[in-house]
Design an enzyme around this catalytic site. Sequence first.
Site, PDB file in Angstrom:
ATOM      1  N   HIS A  64       0.844  -1.187   0.000  1.00  0.00           N
ATOM      2  CA  HIS A  64       0.000   0.000   0.000  1.00  0.00           C
ATOM      3  C   HIS A  64       0.882   1.241   0.000  1.00  0.00           C
ATOM      4  O   HIS A  64       1.955   1.270   0.606  1.00  0.00           O
ATOM      5  CB  HIS A  64      -0.921  -0.001   1.217  1.00  0.00           C
ATOM      6  N   GLU A 134      -3.450   2.381  -7.383  1.00  0.00           N
ATOM      7  CA  GLU A 134      -3.931   3.449  -6.510  1.00  0.00           C
ATOM      8  C   GLU A 134      -3.042   4.680  -6.690  1.00  0.00           C
ATOM      9  O   GLU A 134      -1.976   4.763  -6.089  1.00  0.00           O
ATOM     10  CB  GLU A 134      -3.952   2.994  -5.052  1.00  0.00           C
TER      11      GLU A 134
END
Length: 222
Positions: A64, A134
């Site tokens: 992430h 992302e």
Amino acid sequence: MIICSEEVVVSPPFVFLPLVKSLLRPDFHVAAQNCWVKKGGAFTGEVSAEMLVDLGIPWVILGHSERRLLLGESNEFVGDKVAYALSKNLKVIACVGETLEQRESGSTMEVVAAQTKAISERISDWTNVVVAYEPVWAIGTGKVASPAQAQEVHSVLREWFHTSVSPEVAASIRIIYGGSVNGANCKELATQPDVDGFLVGGASLKPEFVDIIKSATVKNSA
């Protein structure tokens, strides 16, 4: 929370994993937000892949952007984590994406390709991997990549898989989008041919999350 092809995976903080798993309906799955890069040892505070397996947690999110940026996880380190988690039969949501500075400099595709390449150098089977694109500049900012911007990166990623891994993996790999997805923009994003689902943050805690889940039917019914 992660949605791909109407498969819903919920990713609460570590301490709530067993509780959430016990309360969810059986067709919803649970993911950890991270795990350690190797077998357990003297790594105080870390959670190993083995621990997740013991808890019956089938999924884990790795790479992430917050861990890459705040904790300094390199592409290679993330690649090692993905490989180890897969070796313990966990399914992985592997995150890739560029910062605003990188996008403005025109290096988005180079950055995303390098992040993905570091994983591909360490694994040979992509069956249990979902790639989450992302864009860092769109996470929690209220900004969102336009459907065309999201599709552009997803398309380039799929072409990268076709050229660098195999046509079969390119056709089967699920590439999901994360970055201020909400009930208002999910349907249009879902219509993009290479967007296979969403990595949802704040909106997953709101009633509109139901609309985001339902948006997965847009492509399936097309």
